[in-house]
Write an enzyme that holds these catalytic residues in place. Structure first.
Site, PDB file in Angstrom:
ATOM      1  CE  LYS A 198      16.984   8.393  55.693  1.00  0.00           C
ATOM      2  NZ  LYS A 198      18.217   8.792  56.406  1.00  0.00           N
ATOM      3  CD  GLU A 274       7.649  -1.594  65.419  1.00  0.00           C
ATOM      4  OE1 GLU A 274       7.235  -1.037  66.462  1.00  0.00           O
ATOM      5  OE2 GLU A 274       7.458  -2.792  65.166  1.00  0.00           O
ATOM      6  CB  CYS A 311      10.873   3.710  70.970  1.00  0.00           C
ATOM      7  SG  CYS A 311      11.412   2.005  70.762  1.00  0.00           S
ATOM      8  CD  GLU A 412       9.708   9.056  71.996  1.00  0.00           C
ATOM      9  OE1 GLU A 412       9.570   9.701  70.954  1.00  0.00           O
ATOM     10  OE2 GLU A 412       9.931   7.836  72.014  1.00  0.00           O
TER      11      GLU A 412
HETATM   12  P1  NAD Z   1      13.290  10.413  63.061  1.00  0.00           P
HETATM   13  O1  NAD Z   1      11.856  10.145  62.806  1.00  0.00           O
HETATM   14  O2  NAD Z   1      13.741  11.830  63.102  1.00  0.00           O
HETATM   15  O3  NAD Z   1      14.203   9.721  61.967  1.00  0.00           O
HETATM   16  C1  NAD Z   1      14.066   8.349  61.673  1.00  0.00           C
HETATM   17  C2  NAD Z   1      14.445   8.134  60.227  1.00  0.00           C
HETATM   18  O4  NAD Z   1      13.502   8.820  59.404  1.00  0.00           O
HETATM   19  C3  NAD Z   1      15.832   8.658  59.854  1.00  0.00           C
HETATM   20  O5  NAD Z   1      16.434   7.755  58.970  1.00  0.00           O
HETATM   21  C4  NAD Z   1      15.502   9.961  59.146  1.00  0.00           C
HETATM   22  O6  NAD Z   1      16.473  10.353  58.221  1.00  0.00           O
HETATM   23  C5  NAD Z   1      14.196   9.620  58.467  1.00  0.00           C
HETATM   24  N1  NAD Z   1      13.381  10.779  58.112  1.00  0.00           N
HETATM   25  C6  NAD Z   1      13.352  11.989  58.713  1.00  0.00           C
HETATM   26  N2  NAD Z   1      12.485  12.803  58.065  1.00  0.00           N
HETATM   27  C7  NAD Z   1      11.956  12.078  57.053  1.00  0.00           C
HETATM   28  C8  NAD Z   1      11.000  12.360  56.041  1.00  0.00           C
HETATM   29  N3  NAD Z   1      10.422  13.556  55.934  1.00  0.00           N
HETATM   30  N4  NAD Z   1      10.668  11.368  55.184  1.00  0.00           N
HETATM   31  C9  NAD Z   1      11.236  10.145  55.287  1.00  0.00           C
HETATM   32  N5  NAD Z   1      12.166   9.833  56.206  1.00  0.00           N
HETATM   33  C10 NAD Z   1      12.516  10.790  57.083  1.00  0.00           C
HETATM   34  O7  NAD Z   1      13.624   9.621  64.385  1.00  0.00           O
HETATM   35  P2  NAD Z   1      15.023   9.529  65.130  1.00  0.00           P
HETATM   36  O8  NAD Z   1      15.253  10.845  65.800  1.00  0.00           O
HETATM   37  O9  NAD Z   1      16.066   8.974  64.244  1.00  0.00           O
HETATM   38  O10 NAD Z   1      14.707   8.388  66.225  1.00  0.00           O
HETATM   39  C11 NAD Z   1      14.052   8.660  67.398  1.00  0.00           C
HETATM   40  C12 NAD Z   1      12.596   8.263  67.313  1.00  0.00           C
HETATM   41  O11 NAD Z   1      12.496   6.904  66.891  1.00  0.00           O
HETATM   42  C13 NAD Z   1      11.915   8.326  68.659  1.00  0.00           C
HETATM   43  O12 NAD Z   1      10.661   8.928  68.515  1.00  0.00           O
HETATM   44  C14 NAD Z   1      11.770   6.860  69.044  1.00  0.00           C
HETATM   45  O13 NAD Z   1      10.708   6.623  69.928  1.00  0.00           O
HETATM   46  C15 NAD Z   1      11.587   6.208  67.735  1.00  0.00           C
HETATM   47  N6  NAD Z   1      11.947   4.780  67.808  1.00  0.00           N
HETATM   48  C16 NAD Z   1      10.958   3.846  67.764  1.00  0.00           C
HETATM   49  C17 NAD Z   1      11.260   2.489  67.861  1.00  0.00           C
HETATM   50  C18 NAD Z   1      10.180   1.435  67.813  1.00  0.00           C
HETATM   51  O14 NAD Z   1      10.508   0.279  67.515  1.00  0.00           O
HETATM   52  N7  NAD Z   1       8.919   1.751  68.057  1.00  0.00           N
HETATM   53  C19 NAD Z   1      12.586   2.081  68.004  1.00  0.00           C
HETATM   54  C20 NAD Z   1      13.580   3.064  68.049  1.00  0.00           C
HETATM   55  C21 NAD Z   1      13.248   4.419  67.936  1.00  0.00           C
END
Ligand code: NAD
Length: 509
Positions: A198, A274, A311, A412
């Site tokens: 997804k 992650e 991140c 963040e």
């Molecule tokens: P997000 O958590 O909003 O979304 C990530 C994914 O989760 C998307 O596919 C989204 O549709 C899904 N999602 C959202 N709500 C959900 C729910 N209730 N249940 C299941 N899935 C759900 O994050 P984002 O805004 O897409 O990305 C930014 C974040 O990702 C930042 O906090 C960043 O630090 C983190 N990030 C971490 C890494 C790492 O490897 N540690 C790498 C890249 C980004």
């Protein structure tokens, strides 16, 4: 088109290719090898962060679509068509997949640039080479997985074998759309799992295309399916599904915590996370001139690259008192002009917009809050005007005089904002660096090996860089401690995390 040819394209070439690519791109769900509308017919608008225009309408998967895809994934897994395929055959498909990705690298790069406004040059130079390398790395790893025979009494044979887990759902973010997805689906497929991706709702195009290429490479349609949908609908349905065996997630800490809850409330599926970060980047007072200059330049890239939507960004600059003022002067001198805002399709641009106007307002609000908490804006701090006013742009920003407990030092930002904190000595630098709920990545610059070693031992980060930052290759585990998550991506061990270790005890007498 391959990367070497793509690197020669001009702004005008990319503009004309973008229109073709956008018009051709699939936005429906990829279930069982077919593109289909969502069962309930739902869709949502995918809006460009560059100018607010509609890119396309995307099918919005819900629980019914997830149920269908999981049933297909389970049937594929049980049939053994991928899960029990001989390792060398699985490797052939994965290598062919890597070749196809390489052949379509320009198209895939462009899809991410259109979706999220990431500079095309970064896609070509950074993301795509890593995507291809990642698929090859896990393809090469497939027949290197070993089981073991444990030490037992002689009338017993005790073995441990590694098997794929079953149905694995990968949920990815938008900041490196294809790369973050590949870090998950490549090891999951290499391990033999039936995998459902997804993608983030903002950036589905490249995920659909790469799944199509997997099938073209000879992968069974049930082994890789892609379903876009809103997080609370499609993501949650995967997280709560009783027949999904593992969730592999990259995204925010907030959603990571929800997924742990869903697993507990459903089938205790494994959840590897992650999540976010607030990377400490430390600069000691013993740097000779050449290292000092390299440290400043690296600090700038470490926080402004990818519009700071990283991140593992080094967003807290922790600077020793004796070099603090000189460091910030040099950072300001170089950092003001190092990143040029503009159209991400222009190969000379290295700073695109943030993901959307909501993110822009959030980041500008955080800068305002830092200012009212006493930080000084050394440069940046606002949105560019004129031709870029319609986009979700934020200027690269340096904040000085930040306290370790200030909001801006703890949250963040996910934008191009550096927060500089002055420290007296190593003890204080370590205390400040560890004063965070996150523990993803950090860096330290020093000319003294013993000092560097102390930082490496005492900092709570999954990855530490000494006299460098954000480097690495596929052998390096990527992942954090504390609220940054509980998993590792990239390395060989991450492949093992997509497998079950099964013990067998053979009584021989
Ligand atoms: P997000 O958590 O909003 O979304 C990530 C994914 O989760 C998307 O596919 C989204 O549709 C899904 N999602 C959202 N709500 C959900 C729910 N209730 N249940 C299941 N899935 C759900 O994050 P984002 O805004 O897409 O990305 C930014 C974040 O990702 C930042 O906090 C960043 O630090 C983190 N990030 C971490 C890494 C790492 O490897 N540690 C790498 C890249 C980004």
């Amino acid at each position: 088109m391959r990367l070497e040819d793509a690197a020669r394209l001009t702004h005008a070439d990319w503009i004309s290719k973008a229109e073709e690519t956008r018009a051709r791109a699939e936005t429906r769900l990829f279930i069982g090898g077919q593109f289909v509308d969502a069962a309930r017919g739902g869709s949502f608008d995918n809006i460009s962060p560059v100018d607010g225009r509609l890119i396309n309408r995307c099918a919005a998967g819900t629980g019914e679509d997830i149920d269908r895809a999981v049933a297909i994934a389970r049937a594929s897994f049980d049939s053994g068509e991928w899960s029990r395929l001989a390792p060398r055959r699985r490797m052939e498909v994965m290598f062919r997949w890597a070749e196809l990705i390489e052949e379509h690298a320009a198209e895939l790069a462009l899809m991410d640039t259109i979706d999220i406004g990431k500079p095309i040059t970064d896609m070509i130079r950074v993301d795509m080479p890593q995507v291809i390398e990642c698929v090859r790395f896990f393809a090469e790893s497939i027949d290197k997985v070993l089981g073991s025979v444990t030490a037992t009494e002689t009338d017993v044979l005790s073995t441990v074998i590694r098997e794929p887990i079953g149905v694995v759902a990968c949920i990815s973010p938008w900041n490196y759309p294809l790369l973050m997805a590949i870090w998950k689906i490549a090891p999951s497929l290499a391990a033999g799992n039936s995998t459902i991706l997804k993608p983030a709702e903002q950036s589905p195009m490249s995920s659909y295309r790469v799944a199509e290429l997997f099938v073209e490479a000879g992968g069974p349609p049930g082994a890789l399916q892609v379903l876009n949908g809103l997080g609370e609908a499609a993501g949650q349905a995967l997280g709560r599904h009783m027949d999904v065996d593992k969730i592999s997630f990259t995204g925010s800490t907030e959603v990571g915590k929800l997924l742990l809850g869903y697993a507990g409330q459903s089938n205790m599926k494994r959840v590897s996370l992650e999540c976010g970060g607030k990377g400490p980047h430390i600069f000691c007072d013993d740097l000779p001139d050449d290292l000092f200059d390299r440290a400043v330049r690296t600090a700038i890239d470490g926080v402004f690259f990818n519009m700071g939507q990283v991140c593992s960004a080094g967003s807290r600059l922790i600077i020793h008192d004796r070099i603090h003022d000189r460091f910030l002067e040099r950072f300001a001198e170089l950092g003001r002009t190092a990143y040029v805002c503009g159209d991400p399709l222009d190969p000379s641009v290295n700073l695109g917009p943030l993901i959307d106007h909501g993110a822009q307002a959030r980041v500008l609000g955080m800068i305002e809050r830092a200012r009212s908490d006493g930080a000084q804006v050394v440069f940046g701090g606002s949105a560019p005007q004129g031709a870029l006013a319609k986009g979700a742009y934020v200027e690269p920003t340096l904040l000085a005089g930040v306290g370790q407990d200030d909001f801006i030092a703890r949250q963040e930002v996910f934008g191009p904002v550096a927060a500089a904190i002055r420290v007296r000595d190593d003890d204080e630098a370590i205390e400040v660096a560890n004063n965070s709920n996150y523990g993803l990545q950090g860096g330290v610059w020093t000319d003294n090996f013993r000092r560097a070693h102390r930082y490496v031992r005492e900092l709570h980060c999954g990855t530490l860089f000494v006299n460098s930052f954000e480097e690495g290759d596929m052998t390096q585990p990527f992942g954090g401690f504390k609220e940054s998550g509980n998993a590792k991506d990239k390395c060989f061990d991450s492949l093992l995390a997509y497998m079950n270790a099964k013990a067998a005890w053979f009584r021989l007498n």
